[in-house]
Each structure stands twice: as C-alpha cells, then as structure tokens.
Design a protein around this motif. Structure first.
Motif, PDB file in Angstrom:
ATOM      1  N   VAL A  42       0.862  -1.178   0.000  1.00 58.15           N
ATOM      2  CA  VAL A  42       0.000   0.000   0.000  1.00 58.15           C
ATOM      3  C   VAL A  42       0.897   1.227   0.000  1.00 58.15           C
ATOM      4  O   VAL A  42       1.864   1.292   0.755  1.00 58.15           O
ATOM      5  N   ALA A  43       0.566   2.210  -0.846  1.00 55.07           N
ATOM      6  CA  ALA A  43       1.299   3.479  -0.872  1.00 55.07           C
ATOM      7  C   ALA A  43       0.345   4.610  -0.503  1.00 55.07           C
ATOM      8  O   ALA A  43      -0.703   4.770  -1.139  1.00 55.07           O
ATOM      9  N   VAL A  44       0.712   5.363   0.538  1.00 53.69           N
ATOM     10  CA  VAL A  44      -0.101   6.489   0.999  1.00 53.69           C
ATOM     11  C   VAL A  44       0.837   7.627   1.398  1.00 53.69           C
ATOM     12  O   VAL A  44       1.745   7.431   2.209  1.00 53.69           O
ATOM     13  N   ASP A  45       0.606   8.797   0.828  1.00 52.18           N
ATOM     14  CA  ASP A  45       1.356   9.999   1.185  1.00 52.18           C
ATOM     15  C   ASP A  45       2.871   9.788   1.133  1.00 52.18           C
ATOM     16  O   ASP A  45       3.597  10.201   2.045  1.00 52.18           O
ATOM     17  N   GLY A  46       3.345   9.115   0.104  1.00 53.28           N
ATOM     18  CA  GLY A  46       4.783   8.932  -0.080  1.00 53.28           C
ATOM     19  C   GLY A  46       5.409   7.821   0.737  1.00 53.28           C
ATOM     20  O   GLY A  46       6.624   7.653   0.722  1.00 53.28           O
ATOM     21  N   ILE A  47       4.600   7.049   1.456  1.00 51.47           N
ATOM     22  CA  ILE A  47       5.115   5.929   2.243  1.00 51.47           C
ATOM     23  C   ILE A  47       4.492   4.646   1.716  1.00 51.47           C
ATOM     24  O   ILE A  47       3.266   4.517   1.641  1.00 51.47           O
ATOM     25  N   THR A  48       5.336   3.697   1.341  1.00 52.82           N
ATOM     26  CA  THR A  48       4.892   2.400   0.826  1.00 52.82           C
ATOM     27  C   THR A  48       5.130   1.349   1.900  1.00 52.82           C
ATOM     28  O   THR A  48       6.233   1.262   2.451  1.00 52.82           O
ATOM     29  N   SER A  49       4.094   0.565   2.204  1.00 53.92           N
ATOM     30  CA  SER A  49       4.166  -0.453   3.244  1.00 53.92           C
ATOM     31  C   SER A  49       4.014  -1.845   2.656  1.00 53.92           C
ATOM     32  O   SER A  49       3.341  -2.031   1.642  1.00 53.92           O
ATOM     33  N   ILE A  50       4.616  -2.825   3.328  1.00 55.59           N
ATOM     34  CA  ILE A  50       4.486  -4.227   2.945  1.00 55.59           C
ATOM     35  C   ILE A  50       4.575  -5.077   4.209  1.00 55.59           C
ATOM     36  O   ILE A  50       5.313  -4.747   5.138  1.00 55.59           O
ATOM     37  N   LYS A  51       3.813  -6.167   4.240  1.00 57.97           N
ATOM     38  CA  LYS A  51       3.850  -7.105   5.361  1.00 57.97           C
ATOM     39  C   LYS A  51       4.888  -8.181   5.072  1.00 57.97           C
ATOM     40  O   LYS A  51       4.969  -8.692   3.954  1.00 57.97           O
ATOM     41  N   VAL A  52       5.650  -8.533   6.121  1.00 64.23           N
ATOM     42  CA  VAL A  52       6.696  -9.545   6.008  1.00 64.23           C
ATOM     43  C   VAL A  52       6.539 -10.535   7.155  1.00 64.23           C
ATOM     44  O   VAL A  52       6.512 -10.133   8.318  1.00 64.23           O
ATOM     45  N   ALA A  53       6.426 -11.814   6.815  1.00 66.24           N
ATOM     46  CA  ALA A  53       6.278 -12.854   7.833  1.00 66.24           C
ATOM     47  C   ALA A  53       7.607 -13.554   8.061  1.00 66.24           C
ATOM     48  O   ALA A  53       8.375 -13.785   7.123  1.00 66.24           O
ATOM     49  N   THR A  54       7.855 -13.884   9.314  1.00 69.35           N
ATOM     50  CA  THR A  54       8.963 -14.752   9.695  1.00 69.35           C
ATOM     51  C   THR A  54       8.316 -16.028  10.207  1.00 69.35           C
ATOM     52  O   THR A  54       7.580 -16.002  11.198  1.00 69.35           O
ATOM     53  N   VAL A  55       8.566 -17.131   9.494  1.00 68.14           N
ATOM     54  CA  VAL A  55       7.913 -18.400   9.795  1.00 68.14           C
ATOM     55  C   VAL A  55       8.982 -19.449  10.083  1.00 68.14           C
ATOM     56  O   VAL A  55       9.891 -19.644   9.274  1.00 68.14           O
ATOM     57  N   PRO A  56       8.893 -20.129  11.235  1.00 63.14           N
ATOM     58  CA  PRO A  56       9.864 -21.189  11.515  1.00 63.14           C
ATOM     59  C   PRO A  56       9.837 -22.253  10.415  1.00 63.14           C
ATOM     60  O   PRO A  56       8.769 -22.630   9.936  1.00 63.14           O
ATOM     61  N   ARG A  57      11.009 -22.736  10.025  1.00 57.30           N
ATOM     62  CA  ARG A  57      11.097 -23.758   8.974  1.00 57.30           C
ATOM     63  C   ARG A  57      10.879 -25.158   9.522  1.00 57.30           C
ATOM     64  O   ARG A  57      10.706 -26.096   8.763  1.00 57.30           O
ATOM     65  N   ALA A  58      10.881 -25.295  10.830  1.00 60.83           N
ATOM     66  CA  ALA A  58      10.620 -26.585  11.454  1.00 60.83           C
ATOM     67  C   ALA A  58       9.541 -26.389  12.510  1.00 60.83           C
ATOM     68  O   ALA A  58       9.396 -25.308  13.066  1.00 60.83           O
ATOM     69  N   GLY A  59       8.802 -27.433  12.750  1.00 61.28           N
ATOM     70  CA  GLY A  59       7.755 -27.373  13.761  1.00 61.28           C
ATOM     71  C   GLY A  59       6.754 -28.465  13.511  1.00 61.28           C
ATOM     72  O   GLY A  59       6.789 -29.139  12.483  1.00 61.28           O
ATOM     73  N   GLU A  60       5.874 -28.638  14.455  1.00 56.07           N
ATOM     74  CA  GLU A  60       4.841 -29.652  14.298  1.00 56.07           C
ATOM     75  C   GLU A  60       3.907 -29.252  13.166  1.00 56.07           C
ATOM     76  O   GLU A  60       3.734 -28.065  12.870  1.00 56.07           O
ATOM     77  N   ALA A  61       3.284 -30.231  12.564  1.00 62.27           N
ATOM     78  CA  ALA A  61       2.477 -30.015  11.360  1.00 62.27           C
ATOM     79  C   ALA A  61       1.431 -28.914  11.517  1.00 62.27           C
ATOM     80  O   ALA A  61       1.245 -28.115  10.622  1.00 62.27           O
ATOM     81  N   GLY A  62       0.748 -28.836  12.630  1.00 68.45           N
ATOM     82  CA  GLY A  62      -0.309 -27.852  12.787  1.00 68.45           C
ATOM     83  C   GLY A  62       0.116 -26.565  13.472  1.00 68.45           C
ATOM     84  O   GLY A  62      -0.715 -25.700  13.723  1.00 68.45           O
ATOM     85  N   ASP A  63       1.393 -26.405  13.762  1.00 62.71           N
ATOM     86  CA  ASP A  63       1.883 -25.228  14.484  1.00 62.71           C
ATOM     87  C   ASP A  63       1.986 -24.038  13.537  1.00 62.71           C
ATOM     88  O   ASP A  63       2.825 -24.008  12.645  1.00 62.71           O
ATOM     89  N   LEU A  64       1.125 -23.057  13.739  1.00 65.49           N
ATOM     90  CA  LEU A  64       1.073 -21.880  12.866  1.00 65.49           C
ATOM     91  C   LEU A  64       1.791 -20.678  13.461  1.00 65.49           C
ATOM     92  O   LEU A  64       1.565 -19.541  13.043  1.00 65.49           O
ATOM     93  N   SER A  65       2.676 -20.894  14.413  1.00 63.67           N
ATOM     94  CA  SER A  65       3.431 -19.793  15.031  1.00 63.67           C
ATOM     95  C   SER A  65       4.214 -19.029  13.967  1.00 63.67           C
ATOM     96  O   SER A  65       4.889 -19.640  13.130  1.00 63.67           O
ATOM     97  N   HIS A  66       4.111 -17.717  14.015  1.00 63.86           N
ATOM     98  CA  HIS A  66       4.879 -16.858  13.114  1.00 63.86           C
ATOM     99  C   HIS A  66       4.709 -15.413  13.567  1.00 63.86           C
ATOM    100  O   HIS A  66       3.927 -15.128  14.479  1.00 63.86           O
ATOM    101  N   SER A  67       5.430 -14.517  12.949  1.00 66.15           N
ATOM    102  CA  SER A  67       5.259 -13.094  13.196  1.00 66.15           C
ATOM    103  C   SER A  67       5.096 -12.385  11.859  1.00 66.15           C
ATOM    104  O   SER A  67       5.565 -12.866  10.833  1.00 66.15           O
ATOM    105  N   VAL A  68       4.398 -11.259  11.887  1.00 68.37           N
ATOM    106  CA  VAL A  68       4.226 -10.434  10.694  1.00 68.37           C
ATOM    107  C   VAL A  68       4.643  -9.015  11.061  1.00 68.37           C
ATOM    108  O   VAL A  68       4.070  -8.399  11.959  1.00 68.37           O
ATOM    109  N   GLU A  69       5.657  -8.538  10.362  1.00 65.30           N
ATOM    110  CA  GLU A  69       6.181  -7.200  10.592  1.00 65.30           C
ATOM    111  C   GLU A  69       5.808  -6.318   9.406  1.00 65.30           C
ATOM    112  O   GLU A  69       5.827  -6.766   8.265  1.00 65.30           O
TER     113      GLU A  69
END
Length: 144
Positions: A42-69
């Motif tokens: 999204v670009a608003v008033d000269g600032i462009t934003s984007i969401k970035v996720a950090t997702v563990p590459r290992a974990g149990e099958a149903g583990d959806l732990s992650h962060s979005v910056e």
C-alpha cells in the motif's frame, strides 16, 4: 476509487487479513523462512508499506506460530523503517502486538533484507513461484 483505497489502507493498518494474500519466500535461514505478501503493498502519502512474515522452517504439522512485521519505505529517498510486529501463536491466533509508530527512518544499504524488500514493495520485483495464499498454506505444504 478513493473509498476503496481508504478501506484497503484501514484494513492494512488494523492488521486484519487482506482480501487476498500472495506470500512469497524471498529469503531463508537455517531456522526461518522470510516471506513478503505482495498483495499487502500500500502506498499512501509517499510511504509504501508491505507485510513480512517470519515463519519457523521446522515445527509440528499444525503449528502456525509466526510473526508479521510491517516495513515502510520512502521509495524515492531510499529510506526504510519498521512500523511494528504482530506475533501469532501455534493456533494462528494473534498473541501480541508491538507497534513502532515513531521508528526512525534509516538509509537503505545494498545486500540487506530491507533493500530486497524495497525492490518488492517499490520496484515491483517478485519472487519465483511457488507462492502461497496464506501462512497456513505454507505450513501445510511442509514449510518448503
């Protein structure tokens, strides 16, 4: 048209899911995959934003732990900052928000993650497929 843009910006700012998501892995380490959502740009008033996720590459099958910056750019000035992080727990539910509303603008440097993200957010670069419609889809695919 202006109303649609404002609604999109509001949804982005509130951290809610976008109508569409296209998560693309742009980098990996031994422990994490780093993914950008091209549909969150999204670009608003000269600032462009984007969401970035950090997702563990290992974990149990149903583990959806992650962060979005949220990364923000002043594209023409070659500057960046982070606007904050949202943490998600194993069930995929939001576990915490850590906003950074007054983060300082930093100059972009070559061969850094913010510079790669600027190429995606500002310059239209896209990673080669596969892309995933959600973090859950990435996890269910085996965290490739």
């Amino acid at each position: 048209m202006r109303i649609a843009v404002l609604l999109g910006v509001a949804a982005f700012a509130l951290g809610g899911p976008a109508a569409a998501e296209t998560w693309q892995a742009f980098s990996r380490s031994a422990n994490n995959a780093f993914m950008a959502d091209a549909d969150s740009i999204v670009a608003v008033d000269g600032i462009t934003s984007i969401k970035v996720a950090t997702v563990p590459r290992a974990g149990e099958a149903g583990d959806l732990s992650h962060s979005v910056e949220t990364y923000q750019f002043r594209c023409d000035a070659n500057q960046w900052r982070t606007a904050g992080v949202i943490e998600y727990g194993p069930d995929g539910a939001e576990a915490g928000q850590y906003p950074e509303p007054d983060a300082a603008w930093e100059p972009l440097r070559r061969d850094t993650m913010p510079n790669y993200l600027k190429e995606i957010a500002c310059d239209g670069a896209r990673a080669v497929p596969p892309h995933w419609p959600s973090i859950q889809a990435f996890v269910e695919a085996g965290r490739p």
